[in-house]
Design a protein around this motif. Structure first.
Motif, PDB file in Angstrom:
ATOM      1  N   LEU A   1      -8.146  -6.008  11.875  1.00  0.00           N
ATOM      2  CA  LEU A   1      -8.029  -5.006  12.930  1.00  0.00           C
ATOM      3  C   LEU A   1      -6.653  -4.973  13.594  1.00  0.00           C
ATOM      4  N   ASN A   2      -5.970  -6.105  13.606  1.00  0.00           N
ATOM      5  CA  ASN A   2      -4.667  -6.146  14.277  1.00  0.00           C
ATOM      6  C   ASN A   2      -3.731  -7.094  13.541  1.00  0.00           C
TER       7      ASN A   2
ATOM      8  N   GLU B   1     -12.202   4.864  -2.261  1.00  0.00           N
ATOM      9  CA  GLU B   1     -10.805   5.309  -2.241  1.00  0.00           C
ATOM     10  C   GLU B   1     -10.284   5.512  -0.818  1.00  0.00           C
ATOM     11  N   GLU B   2     -11.209   5.600   0.146  1.00  0.00           N
ATOM     12  CA  GLU B   2     -10.801   5.776   1.541  1.00  0.00           C
ATOM     13  C   GLU B   2     -10.379   4.456   2.185  1.00  0.00           C
ATOM     14  N   ILE B   3     -10.666   3.345   1.541  1.00  0.00           N
ATOM     15  CA  ILE B   3     -10.289   2.037   2.084  1.00  0.00           C
ATOM     16  C   ILE B   3      -8.794   1.820   1.894  1.00  0.00           C
ATOM     17  N   ILE B   4      -8.104   1.479   2.979  1.00  0.00           N
ATOM     18  CA  ILE B   4      -6.661   1.279   2.907  1.00  0.00           C
ATOM     19  C   ILE B   4      -6.252  -0.181   2.981  1.00  0.00           C
ATOM     20  N   HIS B   5      -7.178  -1.047   3.459  1.00  0.00           N
ATOM     21  CA  HIS B   5      -6.756  -2.420   3.721  1.00  0.00           C
ATOM     22  C   HIS B   5      -7.911  -3.395   3.565  1.00  0.00           C
ATOM     23  N   PHE B   6      -7.655  -4.515   2.879  1.00  0.00           N
ATOM     24  CA  PHE B   6      -8.576  -5.639   2.787  1.00  0.00           C
ATOM     25  C   PHE B   6      -7.924  -6.872   3.403  1.00  0.00           C
ATOM     26  N   VAL B   7      -8.734  -7.713   4.013  1.00  0.00           N
ATOM     27  CA  VAL B   7      -8.320  -9.071   4.354  1.00  0.00           C
ATOM     28  C   VAL B   7      -9.324 -10.005   3.699  1.00  0.00           C
ATOM     29  N   VAL B   8      -8.843 -10.945   2.911  1.00  0.00           N
ATOM     30  CA  VAL B   8      -9.734 -11.860   2.181  1.00  0.00           C
ATOM     31  C   VAL B   8      -9.427 -13.297   2.589  1.00  0.00           C
TER      32      VAL B   8
ATOM     33  N   MET C   1     -17.250  -3.998   6.690  1.00  0.00           N
ATOM     34  CA  MET C   1     -16.447  -2.781   6.655  1.00  0.00           C
ATOM     35  C   MET C   1     -16.254  -2.232   8.060  1.00  0.00           C
ATOM     36  N   TYR C   2     -15.012  -1.847   8.370  1.00  0.00           N
ATOM     37  CA  TYR C   2     -14.662  -1.385   9.708  1.00  0.00           C
ATOM     38  C   TYR C   2     -13.931  -0.053   9.682  1.00  0.00           C
ATOM     39  N   ASP C   3     -14.171   0.740  10.744  1.00  0.00           N
ATOM     40  CA  ASP C   3     -13.311   1.870  11.065  1.00  0.00           C
ATOM     41  C   ASP C   3     -12.152   1.270  11.850  1.00  0.00           C
ATOM     42  N   LEU C   4     -10.979   1.274  11.270  1.00  0.00           N
ATOM     43  CA  LEU C   4      -9.852   0.548  11.859  1.00  0.00           C
ATOM     44  C   LEU C   4      -9.356   1.156  13.164  1.00  0.00           C
ATOM     45  N   ALA C   5      -9.530   2.440  13.348  1.00  0.00           N
ATOM     46  CA  ALA C   5      -9.050   3.085  14.573  1.00  0.00           C
ATOM     47  C   ALA C   5      -9.952   2.787  15.771  1.00  0.00           C
TER      48      ALA C   5
ATOM     49  N   LYS D   1      -3.931   0.433  13.505  1.00  0.00           N
ATOM     50  CA  LYS D   1      -3.908   1.264  12.299  1.00  0.00           C
ATOM     51  C   LYS D   1      -5.173   2.115  12.266  1.00  0.00           C
ATOM     52  N   SER D   2      -5.251   3.034  11.347  1.00  0.00           N
ATOM     53  CA  SER D   2      -6.441   3.860  11.212  1.00  0.00           C
ATOM     54  C   SER D   2      -6.856   3.904   9.746  1.00  0.00           C
ATOM     55  N   GLY D   3      -8.085   4.337   9.510  1.00  0.00           N
ATOM     56  CA  GLY D   3      -8.612   4.360   8.157  1.00  0.00           C
ATOM     57  C   GLY D   3      -9.760   3.384   8.021  1.00  0.00           C
ATOM     58  N   LEU D   4     -10.151   3.086   6.796  1.00  0.00           N
ATOM     59  CA  LEU D   4     -11.221   2.131   6.530  1.00  0.00           C
ATOM     60  C   LEU D   4     -10.638   0.793   6.085  1.00  0.00           C
TER      61      LEU D   4
END
Length: 462
Positions: A424-425, A135-142, A69-73, A51-54
């Motif tokens: 990330l995956n 607002e640029e963050i598209i995904h969290f994993v908690v 925080m990660y750049d997903l791409a 995926k891509s995004g933050l």
């Protein structure tokens, strides 16, 4: 006589007006507001992005919270922020937080507000450091233990406070950030699944990060803390349990115990026949943290200041040179190195129960898996205390069996690492689901074998 709780109220509502759980919370929470060394190091294998995004991975610990925080791409880590979990001011441990939610109508809401506000602060700092917007963050994993995930999502954990200890959820689901109040309205949140009420998503994440679940040989995972979790297995199956180790190795319940902050003694050793120590921040010692507590107990065993039962000897039972390290503090025998560096007989008993619970838990899992300790290829040590402890000291006091001493591998904040992998995956989310669904929770409460070994493990190895 005024009736005051002695701490016997483990579950349910305390019958006394003055509860020791809350007294302890206030006493220890003050200490935790200072700067504290929080383990954020994560050992993440190379992941193929899908995926891509933050994206942000969050590990909610009972004492601390860490956000990555990660750049997903590109899978580049853009920053890490950590802090004390603000819920400590409402309850120091899992049990006191469950109790708080049961005692107060808005208890769960207060717990949720505290952690969500802190995560929003961490995320805001991460974004500001890189000139980005939440607002640029598209995904969290908690990830976190089962109680922490309940409190984060606003689910009451009260049913986990009494038999049969049933959780409202074992998670593995996805929510929107808006559902819990995170300031990233367009993002979704994946909640790492738990194995049981007392073996949470943090252990699922740690198992994932360790690679234990895919190994052909038997591996052991130990996360040593107040609620010591242990997992044993390989690709053919995993057994897991939680032991009530108590907070001794985190500095609580120890006379001069403190968190890993500047001024804490973090190591104790023998040099040229003398007991010496190091202090975090090169300051005057103000107390002793978990790794130092472990070392001093090991030194006491090694020097014969304490016998195998944990009894601190009297000065007339040792040489004059050794006797200078033995004193009485408020009428209680103590191994004494400095005004703020000592362990009393009462402290030693807390250490005994903590290390016995962990060691016996490992033996109980080995029995459930039908193996001997010699069959274990690797011992993964996760979590803050486990990664700062001296391995030899752990073996000397019997926290870790001598059979396993040469097999220890520290893996940093494994819960955080597993959360990052799932961030990330999405394939790792499926692996997390399999781990949680196939993992077997071994209940130790009524296990006669565990109790037998618990008594045996009270002895110090020497």
């Amino acid at each position: 006589m005024k009736e005051v709780c002695t701490g016997a109220c483990i579950f349910g509502k305390c019958p006394y007006k003055e509860c020791i759980k809350y007294q302890g919370a206030k006493r220890n929470a003050v200490q935790l507001k200072t700067d504290m060394s929080i383990l954020t190091q994560s050992l993440v294998p190379k992941c193929t992005p899908d995926k891509s995004g933050l994206g942000v991975a969050v590990d909610i610990g009972t004492t601390t919270v860490v956000a990555y925080m990660y750049d997903l791409a590109s899978t580049e880590c853009l920053g890490v922020q950590s802090a004390i979990n603000p819920q400590v001011t409402l309850g120091v441990d899992v049990i006191s937080r469950i109790k708080f939610c049961g005692d107060f109508k808005d208890g769960t809401k207060k717990m949720q507000d505290a952690i969500v506000t802190k995560i929003n602060t961490l995320v805001r700092t991460l974004c500001e450091d890189k000139n980005l917007q939440a607002e640029e963050i598209i995904h969290f994993v908690v990830t976190g233990n089962t109680t922490m995930l309940h409190l984060f999502t606003g689910l009451s954990p009260v049913t986990m406070g009494y038999s049969p200890f049933t959780p409202a959820s074992v998670f593995g689901n996805t929510l929107s950030a808006a559902d819990v109040g995170l300031n990233a309205a367009g993002a979704d949140i994946y909640l790492v699944p738990c194995i049981s009420s007392f073996v949470g998503g943090d252990i699922t994440s740690a198992i994932l990060a360790s690679g234990l679940y895919s190994d052909s040989e038997m591996c052991l995972l130990m996360d040593i803390g107040t609620n010591g979790e242990v997992a044993l297995g390989n690709k053919d199956g995993i057994f897991a349990t939680s032991t009530a180790a108590g907070p001794a190795f985190e500095g609580a319940e120890i006379t001069k115990g403190m968190a890993g902050v500047p001024g804490a003694v973090n190591s104790v050793f023998i040099r040229e026949g003398k007991i010496e120590y190091t202090v975090l921040g090169n300051k005057a010692p103000g107390g002793i943290c978990g790794s130092g507590i472990l070392d001093l107990a090991a030194v006491a065993v090694q020097t014969g200041l304490m016998d195998e039962t944990g009894r601190i000897l009297a000065p007339d039972e040792v040489s004059a040179e050794a006797g200078k390290y033995l004193r009485e503090v408020d009428g209680i025998s103590a191994v004494y190195v400095d005004e703020n560096v000592y362990l009393t007989q009462k402290d030693i008993r807390h250490i005994q129960t903590a290390k016995a619970a962990m060691a016996a838990g490992v033996l109980a899992l080995a029995r459930s898996a039908g193996i001997e300790l010699s069959d274990i290829k690797t011992v993964f040590i996760a979590g803050g205390f486990g990664n700062f402890m001296d391995k030899e000291s752990a073996v000397k006091i019997g926290l870790i069996d001598r059979e396993l001493g040469e097999k220890i591998q520290s893996i940093g904040n494994a819960a955080g690492s597993g959360a990052i992998m799932a961030l990330l995956n999405d394939g790792y989310k499926e692996e997390s689901r399999k781990i949680s669904e196939t993992g077997v929770h071994v209940e130790l409460g009524g296990d006669a074998y565990f109790m037998e070994k618990y008594v045996d493990c009270m002895y110090f190895e020497g």
